[in-house]
Design an enzyme around this catalytic site. Structure first.
Site, PDB file in Angstrom:
ATOM      1  N   ASN A 155       0.788  -1.257  -0.003  1.00  0.00           N
ATOM      2  CA  ASN A 155       0.118  -0.010   0.058  1.00  0.00           C
ATOM      3  C   ASN A 155       0.958   1.173   0.061  1.00  0.00           C
ATOM      4  O   ASN A 155       0.367   2.326  -0.174  1.00  0.00           O
ATOM      5  CB  ASN A 155      -1.037   0.190   1.133  1.00  0.00           C
ATOM      6  CG  ASN A 155      -0.388   0.151   2.565  1.00  0.00           C
ATOM      7  OD1 ASN A 155       0.743  -0.919   2.842  1.00  0.00           O
ATOM      8  ND2 ASN A 155      -0.679   1.112   3.308  1.00  0.00           N
ATOM      9  N   CYS A 194      -2.258   5.579   7.386  1.00  0.00           N
ATOM     10  CA  CYS A 194      -2.317   4.879   8.730  1.00  0.00           C
ATOM     11  C   CYS A 194      -1.048   5.137   9.714  1.00  0.00           C
ATOM     12  O   CYS A 194      -1.055   4.817  11.022  1.00  0.00           O
ATOM     13  CB  CYS A 194      -2.742   3.600   8.635  1.00  0.00           C
ATOM     14  SG  CYS A 194      -4.178   3.201   7.543  1.00  0.00           S
TER      15      CYS A 194
HETATM   16  N1  PMP Z   1      -4.929  -2.811   4.701  1.00  0.00           N
HETATM   17  C1  PMP Z   1      -4.468  -1.778   3.998  1.00  0.00           C
HETATM   18  C2  PMP Z   1      -3.740  -2.292   2.690  1.00  0.00           C
HETATM   19  C3  PMP Z   1      -5.027  -0.232   3.706  1.00  0.00           C
HETATM   20  O1  PMP Z   1      -4.226   0.368   2.978  1.00  0.00           O
HETATM   21  C4  PMP Z   1      -5.714   0.158   4.836  1.00  0.00           C
HETATM   22  C5  PMP Z   1      -6.080   1.432   4.871  1.00  0.00           C
HETATM   23  N2  PMP Z   1      -6.796   2.200   3.765  1.00  0.00           N
HETATM   24  C6  PMP Z   1      -6.352  -0.882   5.824  1.00  0.00           C
HETATM   25  C7  PMP Z   1      -5.983  -2.016   5.653  1.00  0.00           C
HETATM   26  C8  PMP Z   1      -7.119  -0.400   6.813  1.00  0.00           C
HETATM   27  O2  PMP Z   1      -8.389  -0.026   6.396  1.00  0.00           O
HETATM   28  P1  PMP Z   1      -9.453   0.603   7.456  1.00  0.00           P
HETATM   29  O3  PMP Z   1      -8.646   1.793   8.012  1.00  0.00           O
HETATM   30  O4  PMP Z   1     -10.530   1.163   6.490  1.00  0.00           O
HETATM   31  O5  PMP Z   1      -9.800  -0.306   8.322  1.00  0.00           O
END
Ligand code: PMP
Length: 396
Positions: free
Chosen positions: A151, A325
């Site tokens: 990501n 994140c």
């Molecule tokens: N996995 C990946 C690869 C992410 O990029 C993200 C954040 N977009 C997440 C998990 C967690 O997603 P969320 O915060 O919507 O639960």
């Protein structure tokens, strides 16, 4: 209007998705658990939506889809749920060094619970090394979890090969497909992955809803206990408007993906060429070809990624230094460090992620602004070598 180039952190919800969701807030708002006619309407749309999300990954049966509150929860259910379910069979789990923070922290939690976790290394492009993965497998390995793509740096992982290896060894394979779901098709009948994390927002649906695909016969322990919704795998009244939006987003994304991925790839390549050709001492992180069509991740020597983001902000351009994140920590990206970059190199990153609303003019604007701003920051940086400063003076 700002130039929005941070689609991996958040995507706009498609207007067609919003239109589909609207009636489910105040007209068809019943709970699918209710026995009256309105409850039946809710059950029908819940199951139709499940079918549409199942279709998105070409799952043979809609019951293979468990709706959740998003990717973090799906990762928890897929990994903790599978680990707990198989505790008696073994206690070893393999992830990669470059997983999303939600998975890294799930792994730490499982270690505290007595599981052994190995983290497979990546090469300098951020790609899993299969031979290293194979060497880590032991008799007590019960689960491998490796994302379809990074990501951050956008590198695509050899998912088909990992799935084959896991299958041969009788080990469950979970993949977080969030980073790639909008641009790379998933077909579980071609690549028989056991567990897949999906998120609605990453395919232009609303936030706060996601799913875990669970292959027939694969079982996980629930992590949210309650009224037994979602066949007992995920209790809690279903978020019907969110699920309807997610399903519509899945339908649109699947339909438009071939053309859209091509379009994004062209824009991405124009951007990469434009940046690398105009900015000295600039580098592309991740693999030059095996990368997400909407991801460009750069590194500029002698400057800090955060300063660059703030400078771009002044020009109304939204981009990122890395994963949203983890952006509040000042630590260098674990992904870049795992790829062998030095701390100071890892600090000079810029993550540009394109999306459905990105136009060529957005890319052109970044190519226009970036060289000047990198130059400005380098002139202020005590790290910039004098020959580069001289080079800048000469072209003035
Ligand atoms: N996995 C990946 C690869 C992410 O990029 C993200 C954040 N977009 C997440 C998990 C967690 O997603 P969320 O915060 O919507 O639960």
């Amino acid at each position: 209007m700002s130039v929005y180039l941070d689609n991996q952190a958040a995507k706009p919800v498609d207007d067609r998705v919003i239109a589909e969701m609207m009636p489910y807030f105040n007209e068809k708002f019943a709970n699918p658990a209710s026995l009256h006619c309105d409850g039946d309407i809710a059950t029908d749309i819940l199951e139709k939506s499940r079918e549409m999300v199942a279709n998105f990954v070409n799952a043979p049966d809609r019951s293979d889809i468990i709706f959740t509150s998003g990717a973090t929860e799906s990762n928890n259910l897929g990994i903790i749920g599978a680990a707990m379910r198989q505790k008696k069979k073994g206690n070893h789990i393999i992830i990669s060094e470059i997983e999303h923070i939600s998975i890294l922290n799930i792994a730490k939690y499982l270690e505290k619970e007595g599981f052994r976790v190995s983290r497979v290394a990546v090469d300098r492009f951020g790609i899993i090394q299969l031979e290293k993965l194979e060497k880590l497998i032991s008799d007590d390995t019960i689960l491998i979890s490796i994302a379809t793509a990074s990501n951050e740096v956008g590198s695509l992982q050899p998912i088909a090969e990992i799935s084959k290896l896991a299958q041969e060894k009788g080990i469950l394979f979970h993949t977080d497909a969030v980073a790639s779901a909008s641009v790379i098709p998933i077909d579980v009948q071609k690549i028989p992955i056991d567990l897949i994390t999906l998120s609605s927002n990453d395919i232009y649906g609303p936030r706060g809803v996601g799913a875990l695909y669970m292959k027939k016969g694969v079982r996980v322990n629930p992590i949210i206990i309650g009224g037994g919704q979602e066949r007992g795998f995920r209790s809690g009244s279903e978020n019907i408007p969110g699920i309807v939006g997610f399903a519509k987003a899945a339908e649109i994304t699947k339909e438009e993906m071939p053309q859209e991925s091509e379009r994004l790839k062209k824009l991405r390549d124009k951007l990469i060429k434009g940046v690398l050709e105009t900015i000295p001492k600039s580098h592309l992180n991740g693999h030059p070809e095996k990368r997400l069509p909407h991801n460009a991740h750069f590194r500029f020597d002698y400057i800090e990624g955060e300063s660059l983001i703030l400078t771009l902000k002044e020009h109304n351009i939204a981009a990122a230094t890395g994963s949203a994140c983890s952006s509040k920590t000042l630590e260098p990206s674990h992904t870049l460090i795992a790829m062998g970059l030095l701390h100071e190199e890892a600090h000079g990153s810029l993550l540009v992620s394109l999306g459905r609303t990105t136009r060529e003019s957005d890319v052109d604007r970044l190519i226009e602004v970036l060289p000047e701003q990198v130059k400005r920051l380098r002139k202020l940086s005590p790290l910039t070598p004098s020959d580069l400063l001289k080079q800048y003076e000469e072209v003035k």
